[in-house]
Design a protein around this motif. Structure first.
Motif, PDB file in Angstrom:
ATOM      1  N   PRO A  66       0.946  -1.318  -0.287  1.00  0.00           N
ATOM      2  CA  PRO A  66      -0.145   0.050   0.038  1.00  0.00           C
ATOM      3  C   PRO A  66       0.649   1.467  -0.039  1.00  0.00           C
ATOM      4  CG  PRO A  66      -0.930  -1.993   1.300  1.00  0.00           C
ATOM      5  CD  PRO A  66       0.602  -1.926   1.131  1.00  0.00           C
ATOM      6  N   ALA A  67       0.328   2.625  -0.024  1.00  0.00           N
ATOM      7  CA  ALA A  67       0.853   3.419  -0.415  1.00  0.00           C
ATOM      8  C   ALA A  67       1.883   3.833   0.805  1.00  0.00           C
ATOM      9  CB  ALA A  67       0.041   4.816  -0.812  1.00  0.00           C
ATOM     10  N   GLU A  68       1.293   3.766   2.301  1.00  0.00           N
ATOM     11  CA  GLU A  68       1.363   4.054   3.646  1.00  0.00           C
ATOM     12  C   GLU A  68       2.820   3.207   3.407  1.00  0.00           C
ATOM     13  OE1 GLU A  68      -1.176   3.949   2.591  1.00  0.00           O
ATOM     14  OE2 GLU A  68      -2.856   5.231   3.718  1.00  0.00           O
ATOM     15  N   LEU A  69       3.204   2.248   2.904  1.00  0.00           N
ATOM     16  CA  LEU A  69       3.963   1.105   3.192  1.00  0.00           C
ATOM     17  C   LEU A  69       5.197   1.607   2.764  1.00  0.00           C
ATOM     18  CD1 LEU A  69       4.557  -0.971   4.764  1.00  0.00           C
ATOM     19  CD2 LEU A  69       3.621  -2.798   3.698  1.00  0.00           C
ATOM     20  N   ALA A  70       4.823   1.974   1.224  1.00  0.00           N
ATOM     21  CA  ALA A  70       5.251   2.783   0.379  1.00  0.00           C
ATOM     22  C   ALA A  70       6.763   3.967   0.411  1.00  0.00           C
ATOM     23  CB  ALA A  70       4.837   2.504  -1.252  1.00  0.00           C
ATOM     24  N   ASP A  71       5.563   4.895   1.521  1.00  0.00           N
ATOM     25  CA  ASP A  71       6.127   5.782   1.495  1.00  0.00           C
ATOM     26  C   ASP A  71       7.525   5.518   3.037  1.00  0.00           C
ATOM     27  OD1 ASP A  71       4.664   6.962  -0.495  1.00  0.00           O
ATOM     28  OD2 ASP A  71       3.514   7.639   1.017  1.00  0.00           O
ATOM     29  N   LEU A  72       6.618   4.885   3.684  1.00  0.00           N
ATOM     30  CA  LEU A  72       7.424   4.256   5.216  1.00  0.00           C
ATOM     31  C   LEU A  72       8.568   3.450   4.570  1.00  0.00           C
ATOM     32  CD1 LEU A  72       7.997   4.031   8.170  1.00  0.00           C
ATOM     33  CD2 LEU A  72       6.561   1.719   8.168  1.00  0.00           C
ATOM     34  N   ALA A  73       8.689   2.975   3.645  1.00  0.00           N
ATOM     35  CA  ALA A  73      10.441   1.939   3.070  1.00  0.00           C
ATOM     36  C   ALA A  73      10.946   3.166   2.225  1.00  0.00           C
ATOM     37  CB  ALA A  73       9.491   1.500   2.125  1.00  0.00           C
ATOM     38  N   ARG A  74      10.703   3.950   2.345  1.00  0.00           N
ATOM     39  CA  ARG A  74      11.636   5.186   0.654  1.00  0.00           C
ATOM     40  C   ARG A  74      11.909   5.679   1.850  1.00  0.00           C
ATOM     41  NH1 ARG A  74       7.363   5.134  -3.328  1.00  0.00           N
ATOM     42  NH2 ARG A  74       6.116   5.832  -2.282  1.00  0.00           N
ATOM     43  N   GLY A  75      11.201   6.625   2.819  1.00  0.00           N
ATOM     44  CA  GLY A  75      11.828   7.112   4.206  1.00  0.00           C
ATOM     45  C   GLY A  75      12.940   5.686   4.902  1.00  0.00           C
ATOM     46  N   ILE A  76      12.892   4.929   4.970  1.00  0.00           N
ATOM     47  CA  ILE A  76      13.822   4.301   6.213  1.00  0.00           C
ATOM     48  C   ILE A  76      14.882   3.958   4.803  1.00  0.00           C
ATOM     49  CG2 ILE A  76      14.303   1.633   6.439  1.00  0.00           C
ATOM     50  CD1 ILE A  76      11.220   1.884   7.742  1.00  0.00           C
ATOM     51  N   GLU A  77      14.710   3.539   3.658  1.00  0.00           N
ATOM     52  CA  GLU A  77      15.878   3.690   3.189  1.00  0.00           C
ATOM     53  C   GLU A  77      16.780   5.620   2.892  1.00  0.00           C
ATOM     54  OE1 GLU A  77      18.541   2.052  -0.284  1.00  0.00           O
ATOM     55  OE2 GLU A  77      17.797   1.489   1.306  1.00  0.00           O
ATOM     56  N   LEU A  78      16.389   6.375   2.396  1.00  0.00           N
ATOM     57  CA  LEU A  78      16.754   7.831   2.721  1.00  0.00           C
ATOM     58  C   LEU A  78      17.641   7.632   4.724  1.00  0.00           C
ATOM     59  CD1 LEU A  78      17.254  10.370   1.602  1.00  0.00           C
ATOM     60  CD2 LEU A  78      15.464  10.557   2.668  1.00  0.00           C
ATOM     61  N   MET A  79      16.973   7.067   4.922  1.00  0.00           N
ATOM     62  CA  MET A  79      17.678   7.026   6.808  1.00  0.00           C
ATOM     63  C   MET A  79      18.782   6.518   7.026  1.00  0.00           C
ATOM     64  SD  MET A  79      14.891   6.634   9.052  1.00  0.00           S
ATOM     65  CE  MET A  79      15.745   6.203  10.212  1.00  0.00           C
ATOM     66  N   ARG A  80      18.393   4.888   5.831  1.00  0.00           N
ATOM     67  CA  ARG A  80      20.003   4.030   5.618  1.00  0.00           C
ATOM     68  C   ARG A  80      20.599   4.757   4.692  1.00  0.00           C
ATOM     69  NH1 ARG A  80      22.166   1.147   1.823  1.00  0.00           N
ATOM     70  NH2 ARG A  80      21.005   2.094   0.204  1.00  0.00           N
ATOM     71  N   THR A  81      20.779   5.195   4.016  1.00  0.00           N
ATOM     72  CA  THR A  81      21.671   6.308   2.818  1.00  0.00           C
ATOM     73  C   THR A  81      22.827   6.908   4.042  1.00  0.00           C
ATOM     74  OG1 THR A  81      20.664   5.419   1.124  1.00  0.00           O
ATOM     75  CG2 THR A  81      22.636   7.535   0.790  1.00  0.00           C
ATOM     76  N   GLU A  82      22.181   8.107   4.342  1.00  0.00           N
ATOM     77  CA  GLU A  82      22.469   9.211   5.442  1.00  0.00           C
ATOM     78  C   GLU A  82      23.447   8.024   6.412  1.00  0.00           C
ATOM     79  OE1 GLU A  82      22.604  11.922   4.935  1.00  0.00           O
ATOM     80  OE2 GLU A  82      21.460  11.808   3.315  1.00  0.00           O
ATOM     81  N   LEU A  83      23.167   7.320   6.957  1.00  0.00           N
ATOM     82  CA  LEU A  83      23.908   6.768   8.271  1.00  0.00           C
ATOM     83  C   LEU A  83      24.884   6.245   7.577  1.00  0.00           C
ATOM     84  CD1 LEU A  83      23.713   5.007  11.330  1.00  0.00           C
ATOM     85  CD2 LEU A  83      22.747   3.086  10.121  1.00  0.00           C
ATOM     86  N   VAL A  84      24.881   5.424   6.595  1.00  0.00           N
ATOM     87  CA  VAL A  84      26.071   5.484   5.393  1.00  0.00           C
ATOM     88  C   VAL A  84      27.542   5.935   5.609  1.00  0.00           C
ATOM     89  CG1 VAL A  84      26.830   3.403   3.859  1.00  0.00           C
ATOM     90  CG2 VAL A  84      24.919   2.963   4.983  1.00  0.00           C
ATOM     91  N   LYS A  85      26.526   7.176   5.709  1.00  0.00           N
ATOM     92  CA  LYS A  85      27.489   8.127   5.001  1.00  0.00           C
ATOM     93  C   LYS A  85      28.013   8.609   5.565  1.00  0.00           C
ATOM     94  CE  LYS A  85      25.368   9.851   0.951  1.00  0.00           C
ATOM     95  NZ  LYS A  85      24.650  11.365   0.480  1.00  0.00           N
ATOM     96  N   ALA A  86      27.384   8.564   7.225  1.00  0.00           N
ATOM     97  CA  ALA A  86      27.772   8.990   8.484  1.00  0.00           C
ATOM     98  C   ALA A  86      28.570   8.230   9.129  1.00  0.00           C
ATOM     99  CB  ALA A  86      26.921   9.432   9.414  1.00  0.00           C
ATOM    100  N   LEU A  87      28.426   7.360   8.678  1.00  0.00           N
ATOM    101  CA  LEU A  87      29.687   6.151   9.669  1.00  0.00           C
ATOM    102  C   LEU A  87      31.153   6.162   8.935  1.00  0.00           C
ATOM    103  CD1 LEU A  87      26.779   2.638  10.317  1.00  0.00           C
ATOM    104  CD2 LEU A  87      28.033   4.322  11.732  1.00  0.00           C
ATOM    105  N   ALA A  88      31.035   6.231   7.858  1.00  0.00           N
ATOM    106  CA  ALA A  88      31.686   6.204   7.100  1.00  0.00           C
ATOM    107  C   ALA A  88      33.010   6.955   7.111  1.00  0.00           C
ATOM    108  CB  ALA A  88      31.949   6.304   4.981  1.00  0.00           C
ATOM    109  N   ALA A  89      31.884   7.939   7.815  1.00  0.00           N
ATOM    110  CA  ALA A  89      32.392   9.590   8.219  1.00  0.00           C
ATOM    111  C   ALA A  89      33.501   9.471   9.326  1.00  0.00           C
ATOM    112  CB  ALA A  89      32.271  10.768   8.022  1.00  0.00           C
ATOM    113  N   ARG A  90      32.898   9.282  10.711  1.00  0.00           N
ATOM    114  CA  ARG A  90      32.925   8.289  11.763  1.00  0.00           C
ATOM    115  C   ARG A  90      34.572   7.549  11.342  1.00  0.00           C
ATOM    116  NH1 ARG A  90      29.746   6.603  16.481  1.00  0.00           N
ATOM    117  NH2 ARG A  90      31.287   6.806  17.996  1.00  0.00           N
ATOM    118  N   GLU A  91      33.991   6.375  11.188  1.00  0.00           N
ATOM    119  CA  GLU A  91      35.151   5.709  10.706  1.00  0.00           C
ATOM    120  C   GLU A  91      36.552   6.141  10.226  1.00  0.00           C
ATOM    121  OE1 GLU A  91      36.762   1.998  11.494  1.00  0.00           O
ATOM    122  OE2 GLU A  91      35.131   2.137  11.725  1.00  0.00           O
ATOM    123  N   ARG A  92      36.276   7.117   9.131  1.00  0.00           N
ATOM    124  CA  ARG A  92      37.781   7.805   8.935  1.00  0.00           C
ATOM    125  C   ARG A  92      38.217   8.532   9.564  1.00  0.00           C
ATOM    126  NH1 ARG A  92      35.073   7.695   4.376  1.00  0.00           N
ATOM    127  NH2 ARG A  92      33.691  10.193   4.790  1.00  0.00           N
TER     128      ARG A  92
END
Length: 841
Positions: A242-268
């Motif tokens: 459903p639309a609500e579920l799809a919107d939630l998945a897109r938001g979580i995917e965006l958070m995952r992308t930002e988390l990967v970027k932050a962890l990479a910067a912290r690791e460095r």
């Protein structure tokens, strides 16, 4: 998608309405079936089940009453029938209860009548006759009736058979009622199953729709988010549903992308040391014990939450504080020394090497603690971590455990003391009683010998006196038996003179082995296990052999069907701790004699009384009850101890500890001088001191009839007055030991001071005042033990007259003690008598 969503909701509502309607219909059917089954359930619960339980109780009551009758007859002691009558009343009540419960069920009632009839037959034909015969005192006949299995067994089997049939009838009715109940409940179950089938069919359509339209996309998104949470940051979040579920998945995917970027910067940004410190910090904060880290200056650099709770303050308040503030003021200097020493040489502490300290909480309360130290090197220096454990609860548990152990030890010790004191008191009592019996037996045997001589001379001419001679012989046999019992009592009381010598306990056991094998019989296996390097002991050889024989005979009687008897020896060292638990035992080296059997064993109540005189577990007429009492007197008289451990059905172990000696065995002690056949006197004067008139007259008559002059004194003071008379000749002092007002040893000492050349011969059956602690005669003393025969008296008098008197010992007062106290059971007129003599007067 919105249409699909709306369709799902409509179908769910419709399915719910249909399900409620079907549920109402099914419940109606179930209630109708339940009404029919309720009556069956009531029949089962209120009548058949109690009847079944009561039938089991009835069979058990029958069995219990039969067992009681068997034990009652086997014991052979007629007594009250309270238990039997009580069980009869219970049986009658149970039979009435079953009859009331099964009323209306003819087969059960018929079987109950048969069972009660079998029981009544047992009462009339088996129990009644045996109880009647027992009441008349004919135990043997009652036991024969009980042993008649041909007559008893069929009746008992009939009771059991009818009882089993009764239980089977009740069980059959229960099964019938249960089957009816099961059928009615099956109707309810079928209705419920039908409802479930309809409900499942209605819901299946929507389950498929929900699964493919909502659940599958949701589960895929959940699996992806779990993978990201677990650290797999490369997993993409799927978009679907459903639309609500799809919107939630897109938001979580965006958070995952930002988390990967932050962890990479912290690791460095993190260096390897910082990562290590972070890992340590995590371990430090999550440690199960309160922990602090201390800097070289004594300040607290780190602390976890558990440390804050332990010291009663916030964790942040501990940071920067001086570590010495965590202990009482009197301990701070010692803690500072420990800290400086560890920083100077930081070595890992092994397990169990914790540092003991006293902690101080924020409210001022103190607690005991154990501290484990370890070094933590850092780039900017070194810290010392301290893991702190509050051991207050553990110490309290240890203290309570120690208190309970000490209380148990004290209780066991007090029990041993009470038993020791009871046996000592019994020893004093029986010693005094035996003394008086010795006097009576001596008079009986002495006058019996006079009568025997006179009647024998006349019987040669008158055959009618032969039965009289036989009667006199029976009196003599009875007197000898009484003498033996009296000597056993004196041995128990440790008032009998002994002849101790250096003995190899192994040799004594081996020498007695052949005698023991004959006494035990072929049905008992005797095993002797000696210790090769056994320490020697000091004991009377004859008494030691008596100990072995008495213990072996007791073990034999405990194994009527055969068994194994083991006699082993060994060395034992007794320290202060063990000696403090056993009254009469002192620290030192001991030789151990242990006698173990595989007999019937004894319970603790019997073990507590086995050393008491005349206590016996054997049937009447099969023992005097003095065997173990004699063993106790012999062992304690040799400064040893005896303990018994027994388990019913397993066997008994008797352990004897005798003090070891460093002395070597010398030559056999010299026997007493042997005199010739001529024991008659040659006019010598004997000063006889005896407080018992009958005993005094008997002794005077024997001596006077054999050529002696006798000067008689009925007490010690009278004897001393006669010795003070220069006109009174005295060639021998013959004195009793225990007398009122003045003991025999004091009489001997005073006479020796007046007439040093006069020897002394003591006569007594209670020689304690002139025995040392081991039952050995003190130097300078010679004693003729009561009761004595005419020949023994004359022989010992001749020996004493030929002996050089030990006047120096007697006159010097070298007796048992400066004050001697004698307790006799009775004095003149049956009154209690206690005499205390000061021998220095």
């Amino acid at each position: 998608m919105e249409v699909r969503k709306g369709g799902i909701w409509r179908r769910v509502v419709l399915a719910s309405v249909i399900l409620l309607a079907l549920t109402a219909a099914v419940l109606t059917v179930a209630l109708d079936a339940q009404a029919g089954s309720r009556a069956d359930a009531r029949e089962l619960a209120q009548r058949m089940m109690p009847a079944a339980a009561a039938s089991v109780d009835l069979i058990e009551l029958y069995q219990a009453q039969q067992n009681w009758l068997r034990d009652y007859v086997t014991a052979g002691h007629p007594g009250p029938l309270t238990t039997f009558d009580g069980e009869s009343a219970q049986i009658q009540g149970t039979q009435d209860q079953i009859a009331a419960l099964v009323r209306g069920h003819a087969p059960i009632m018929k079987q109950l009548d048969a069972t009660t009839g079998a029981y009544q037959a047992w009462l009339d034909d088996i129990a009644g006759p045996q109880l009647a015969i027992m009441a008349q005192g004919d135990v043997t006949l009652a036991q024969e009736l009980q042993a008649d299995t041909a007559g008893v067994r069929p009746v008992i089997l009939s009771i059991r058979s009818y009882g089993a049939a009764l239980q089977a009838q009740i069980a059959a009715v229960q099964q019938s009622v249960t089957s009816s109940l099961s059928q009615e409940q099956a109707t309810v179950l079928y209705a419920l199953v039908a409802m479930c089938i309809v409900a499942v069919a209605i819901a299946a359509d929507r389950i498929v729709a929900v699964w493919f339209g909502l659940v599958r996309p949701s589960r895929a998104m959940r699996a992806a988010t779990d993978a990201v949470a677990a650290g797999d940051y490369g997993t993409q979040i799927p978009v679907g549903g459903p639309a609500e579920l799809a919107d939630l998945a897109r938001g979580i995917e965006l958070m995952r992308t930002e988390l990967v970027k932050a962890l990479a910067a912290r690791e460095r940004a993190l260096t390897s040391r910082e990562r290590a410190e972070q890992r340590f910090r995590g371990l430090f904060d999550g440690a199960p014990d309160p922990m602090i880290a201390v800097a070289p200056d004594g300040s607290i650099a780190m602390a976890n939450a558990r440390a804050g709770r332990l010291f009663g303050c916030a964790t942040a308040e501990l940071i920067g504080r001086e570590v010495g503030t965590l202990v009482p003021e009197k301990r701070r200097e010692a803690l500072a020394r420990e800290r400086r020493a560890y920083f100077a040489a930081p070595v890992p502490q092994p397990a169990g090497a914790e540092f003991k300290m006293t902690g101080l909480r924020g409210d001022g309360g103190e607690f005991p603690a154990e501290v484990t130290l370890s070094a933590l090197p850092l780039g900017r220096g070194m810290l010392v971590t301290a893991a702190i454990r509050d051991v207050s609860e553990r110490r309290a548990l240890d203290a309570e455990r120690e208190r309970l152990r000490a209380a148990a030890e004290q209780e066991r010790f007090e029990g041993r003391v009470r038993q020791f004191q009871r046996l000592e008191s019994l020893g004093q009592l029986v010693g005094g009683v035996a003394h008086d019996f010795n006097n009576l037996l001596n008079v009986i045997e002495g006058y019996n010998e006079f009568a025997l001589k006179q009647v024998t001379a006349v019987a040669r001419e008158d055959a009618r006196l032969e039965p009289v001679l036989a009667d006199i012989g029976q009196v003599r046999v009875a007197a000898q038996q009484a003498i033996r019992v009296t000597r056993q009592l004196l041995t128990f009381a440790r008032h009998e003179a002994t002849t101790p010598e250096i003995i190899d306990l192994n040799e004594a056991v081996q020498d007695a082995g052949q005698l023991l094998r004959r006494a035990l019989g072929e049905h008992i296996e005797l095993t002797i296990a000696p210790e090769p390097a056994l320490w020697r002991v000091t004991a009377d050889r004859g008494q030691l052999e008596q100990v072995l024989v008495n213990l072996a005979v007791n073990a034999r009687d405990a194994m009527p069907g055969g068994g194994q008897l083991t006699i082993d020896t060994g060395n034992a060292g007794v320290d202060d701790a063990l000696a403090s638990q056993r009254p009469g035992l002192t620290p030192g080296r001991y030789a151990r004699l242990r006698v173990s059997d595989t007999g019937t064993g004894m319970d603790q109540a019997t073990v507590d009384r086995v050393f008491e005189p005349f206590f016996s577990t054997k049937p009447k007429g099969r023992g005097t009850g003095l065997g173990l009492a004699t063993v106790y007197g012999i062992v304690t008289g040799a400064r040893g101890t005896i303990d018994i451990y027994s388990e019913v059905g397993i066997g008994t172990t008797v352990s004897v500890l005798l003090p070891a000696t460093e002395e070597r065995a010398g030559p056999d002690p010299a026997s007493r001088p042997v005199v010739g056949d001529d024991v008659r006197g040659h006019g010598e004067t004997i000063l006889l001191v005896e407080d018992e008139a009958s005993m005094r007259e008997l002794t005077r008559r024997i001596l006077a009839d054999h050529g002696y002059r006798v000067c008689v004194a009925d007490n010690g003071a009278d004897a001393v007055r006669r010795a003070e008379d220069p006109a009174q000749p005295v060639d021998l002092l013959l004195t009793d030991v225990v007398m009122p007002e003045m003991l025999g040893n004091e009489v001997a000492a005073r006479v020796a001071a007046l007439r040093p050349q006069v020897p002394t011969l003591f006569i007594s059956g209670y020689a304690q005042p002139i025995l040392d602690r081991q039952g050995v005669l003190l130097p300078g003393y010679d004693i003729l033990e009561k009761p004595f025969t005419e020949a023994a008296l004359l022989s010992r008098v001749r020996t004493a007259l030929a002996r050089t008197p030990a006047s120096a010992d007697l006159a010097g007062g070298q007796v048992r003690s400066r004050h001697s106290s004698v307790n006799r059971s009775t004095g003149r007129g049956g009154q209690p008598l206690k005499v205390t003599v000061d021998l220095t007067k």
